[in-house]
Design a protein around this motif. Structure first.
Motif, mmCIF file in Angstrom:
data_model
loop_
_atom_site.group_PDB
_atom_site.id
_atom_site.type_symbol
_atom_site.label_atom_id
_atom_site.label_comp_id
_atom_site.label_asym_id
_atom_site.label_seq_id
_atom_site.Cartn_x
_atom_site.Cartn_y
_atom_site.Cartn_z
ATOM 1 N N ASP A 17 1.494 -1.425 -1.038
ATOM 2 C CA ASP A 17 2.435 -1.578 -2.511
ATOM 3 C C ASP A 17 2.702 -0.231 -3.232
ATOM 4 O O ASP A 17 3.259 -0.252 -4.414
ATOM 5 C CB ASP A 17 1.812 -2.366 -3.205
ATOM 6 N N ARG A 18 2.440 1.223 -2.467
ATOM 7 C CA ARG A 18 2.460 2.201 -3.131
ATOM 8 C C ARG A 18 1.583 2.464 -4.403
ATOM 9 O O ARG A 18 2.071 2.928 -5.298
ATOM 10 C CB ARG A 18 3.859 2.807 -3.339
ATOM 11 N N ARG A 19 0.386 1.653 -4.404
ATOM 12 C CA ARG A 19 -0.378 1.619 -5.721
ATOM 13 C C ARG A 19 -1.703 2.402 -5.486
ATOM 14 O O ARG A 19 -2.843 2.105 -5.960
ATOM 15 C CB ARG A 19 -0.716 0.239 -6.112
ATOM 16 N N GLY A 20 -1.833 3.279 -4.341
ATOM 17 C CA GLY A 20 -2.862 3.893 -3.767
ATOM 18 C C GLY A 20 -3.673 4.789 -5.144
ATOM 19 O O GLY A 20 -4.776 4.766 -4.909
ATOM 20 N N LEU A 21 -2.693 5.213 -5.949
ATOM 21 C CA LEU A 21 -3.421 6.254 -7.019
ATOM 22 C C LEU A 21 -4.180 5.191 -7.800
ATOM 23 O O LEU A 21 -5.366 5.378 -8.271
ATOM 24 C CB LEU A 21 -2.382 6.986 -7.793
ATOM 25 N N VAL A 22 -3.465 4.103 -8.380
ATOM 26 C CA VAL A 22 -4.190 2.984 -9.155
ATOM 27 C C VAL A 22 -5.482 2.464 -8.601
ATOM 28 O O VAL A 22 -6.314 2.401 -9.210
ATOM 29 C CB VAL A 22 -3.181 1.959 -9.589
ATOM 30 N N SER A 23 -5.362 2.460 -7.228
ATOM 31 C CA SER A 23 -6.629 1.674 -6.869
ATOM 32 C C SER A 23 -7.741 2.578 -6.822
ATOM 33 O O SER A 23 -8.916 1.969 -6.665
ATOM 34 C CB SER A 23 -6.119 1.608 -5.439
ATOM 35 N N THR A 64 3.698 17.179 -4.488
ATOM 36 C CA THR A 64 4.277 18.214 -3.578
ATOM 37 C C THR A 64 4.992 17.501 -2.355
ATOM 38 O O THR A 64 5.191 18.108 -1.376
ATOM 39 C CB THR A 64 3.179 19.102 -2.789
ATOM 40 N N HIS A 65 4.857 16.302 -1.948
ATOM 41 C CA HIS A 65 5.559 15.453 -0.985
ATOM 42 C C HIS A 65 6.372 14.415 -1.604
ATOM 43 O O HIS A 65 5.729 13.603 -2.265
ATOM 44 C CB HIS A 65 4.307 14.903 -0.155
ATOM 45 N N ASP A 66 7.475 14.107 -0.717
ATOM 46 C CA ASP A 66 7.948 12.817 -1.100
ATOM 47 C C ASP A 66 7.710 11.864 0.224
ATOM 48 O O ASP A 66 7.873 12.312 1.481
ATOM 49 C CB ASP A 66 9.627 12.921 -0.918
ATOM 50 N N ILE A 67 7.398 10.615 0.246
ATOM 51 C CA ILE A 67 6.932 9.784 1.017
ATOM 52 C C ILE A 67 8.538 9.046 1.510
ATOM 53 O O ILE A 67 8.916 8.072 0.677
ATOM 54 C CB ILE A 67 5.782 8.729 0.597
ATOM 55 N N GLN A 68 8.932 9.188 2.766
ATOM 56 C CA GLN A 68 9.936 8.316 3.069
ATOM 57 C C GLN A 68 9.504 6.945 3.790
ATOM 58 O O GLN A 68 10.064 5.929 3.640
ATOM 59 C CB GLN A 68 10.880 9.093 4.086
ATOM 60 N N GLU A 69 8.393 6.872 4.495
ATOM 61 C CA GLU A 69 7.944 5.815 5.000
ATOM 62 C C GLU A 69 6.219 5.822 5.072
ATOM 63 O O GLU A 69 5.887 6.927 5.516
ATOM 64 C CB GLU A 69 8.399 5.614 6.544
ATOM 65 N N LEU A 70 5.920 4.579 4.952
ATOM 66 C CA LEU A 70 4.061 4.718 4.922
ATOM 67 C C LEU A 70 3.921 3.380 5.785
ATOM 68 O O LEU A 70 4.387 2.126 5.455
ATOM 69 C CB LEU A 70 3.627 4.870 3.887
ATOM 70 N N LYS A 88 0.305 6.284 9.325
ATOM 71 C CA LYS A 88 1.239 6.927 9.622
ATOM 72 C C LYS A 88 2.508 7.289 8.578
ATOM 73 O O LYS A 88 2.781 6.287 7.952
ATOM 74 C CB LYS A 88 2.148 6.369 11.006
ATOM 75 N N ALA A 89 2.710 8.251 8.221
ATOM 76 C CA ALA A 89 3.768 8.490 7.039
ATOM 77 C C ALA A 89 4.736 9.614 7.650
ATOM 78 O O ALA A 89 4.444 10.646 8.315
ATOM 79 C CB ALA A 89 3.004 9.194 6.003
ATOM 80 N N GLU A 90 6.088 9.123 7.130
ATOM 81 C CA GLU A 90 7.048 10.065 7.117
ATOM 82 C C GLU A 90 7.106 10.897 5.677
ATOM 83 O O GLU A 90 7.449 9.971 4.811
ATOM 84 C CB GLU A 90 8.274 9.646 7.591
ATOM 85 N N VAL A 91 6.703 12.118 5.561
ATOM 86 C CA VAL A 91 6.990 12.751 4.260
ATOM 87 C C VAL A 91 7.880 13.951 4.338
ATOM 88 O O VAL A 91 8.124 14.765 5.412
ATOM 89 C CB VAL A 91 5.561 13.156 4.064
ATOM 90 N N THR A 92 8.333 14.541 3.292
ATOM 91 C CA THR A 92 9.026 15.738 3.221
ATOM 92 C C THR A 92 8.289 16.521 2.152
ATOM 93 O O THR A 92 7.835 15.925 0.998
ATOM 94 C CB THR A 92 10.465 15.548 2.526
ATOM 95 N N GLN A 93 8.321 17.839 2.493
ATOM 96 C CA GLN A 93 7.338 18.724 1.569
ATOM 97 C C GLN A 93 8.362 19.245 0.664
ATOM 98 O O GLN A 93 9.360 19.678 1.141
ATOM 99 C CB GLN A 93 6.650 19.912 2.372
ATOM 100 N N GLU A 104 -3.148 9.662 10.783
ATOM 101 C CA GLU A 104 -4.551 10.048 10.406
ATOM 102 C C GLU A 104 -5.309 8.628 10.398
ATOM 103 O O GLU A 104 -4.569 7.462 10.617
ATOM 104 C CB GLU A 104 -4.764 11.167 9.272
ATOM 105 N N ILE A 105 -6.554 8.858 10.714
ATOM 106 C CA ILE A 105 -7.441 7.462 10.547
ATOM 107 C C ILE A 105 -8.490 8.130 9.378
ATOM 108 O O ILE A 105 -8.963 9.161 9.191
ATOM 109 C CB ILE A 105 -7.949 7.309 11.602
ATOM 110 N N ALA A 106 -8.776 6.901 8.490
ATOM 111 C CA ALA A 106 -9.699 7.210 7.603
ATOM 112 C C ALA A 106 -10.770 6.308 7.758
ATOM 113 O O ALA A 106 -10.543 5.215 8.020
ATOM 114 C CB ALA A 106 -9.227 7.316 6.322
ATOM 115 N N VAL A 107 -11.975 6.562 7.584
ATOM 116 C CA VAL A 107 -13.001 5.591 7.496
ATOM 117 C C VAL A 107 -13.745 5.552 5.867
ATOM 118 O O VAL A 107 -13.927 6.665 5.450
ATOM 119 C CB VAL A 107 -14.182 5.904 8.199
ATOM 120 N N TYR A 108 -13.912 4.310 5.424
ATOM 121 C CA TYR A 108 -14.323 4.192 4.081
ATOM 122 C C TYR A 108 -15.679 3.573 4.122
ATOM 123 O O TYR A 108 -15.817 2.665 4.607
ATOM 124 C CB TYR A 108 -13.351 3.526 3.419
#
Length: 125
Positions: A17-23, A64-70, A88-93, A104-108
């Motif tokens: 939902d593009r709420r990663g910062l709030v989370s 510093t990045h725009d996210i086109q796809e996530l 997997k993200a498509e981003v533009t610097q 990438e893979i992340a382990v929490y």
């Protein structure tokens, strides 16, 4: 294990939902740590300590990045206290206009109902 699954699902949905910062405020422990696979270009260190510092790291990246796809896949649970997420993200610097695909893979790791550690594993270019 239900708590672990709930935290993982809530986390993944927030990212979708593009709420990663709030989370971060909702799901991370105050003393959480974030460990990158390598030193990110906009930072001078791999390990970020503390919820506010993790938020700052994310804010710096988003500035510093725009996210086109996530694409966020998971959670993949590993009881009693860990879950993984595939990104997997498509981003533009923003500065250079360079478009790139990031994988990438992340382990929490979770303790007392909060994320206490995130570790990122990158896909080499």
């Amino acid at each position: 294990m239900e708590d672990l699954i709930d935290i993982g699902k809530t986390f993944v949905q927030a990212l979708r939902d593009r709420r990663g910062l709030v989370s971060v405020d909702e799901l991370y422990a105050e003393n959480a740590q974030s460990i990158e696979a390598v030193v990110p270009p906009v930072r001078q260190f791999r390990i970020t300590k503390g919820r506010e510092a993790i938020k700052g790291k994310r804010e710096d990246w988003l500035a510093t990045h725009d996210i086109q796809e996530l694409d966020v896949d998971g959670p993949y649970v590993h009881p009693p206290n860990r879950f993984g997420v595939r990104f997997k993200a498509e981003v533009t610097q923003k500065e250079t206009g360079e478009r790139m695909t990031l994988r990438e893979i992340a382990v929490y790791s979770v303790a007392e109902g909060k994320i206490v550690l995130e570790e990122f594993f990158m896909m080499p270019r």
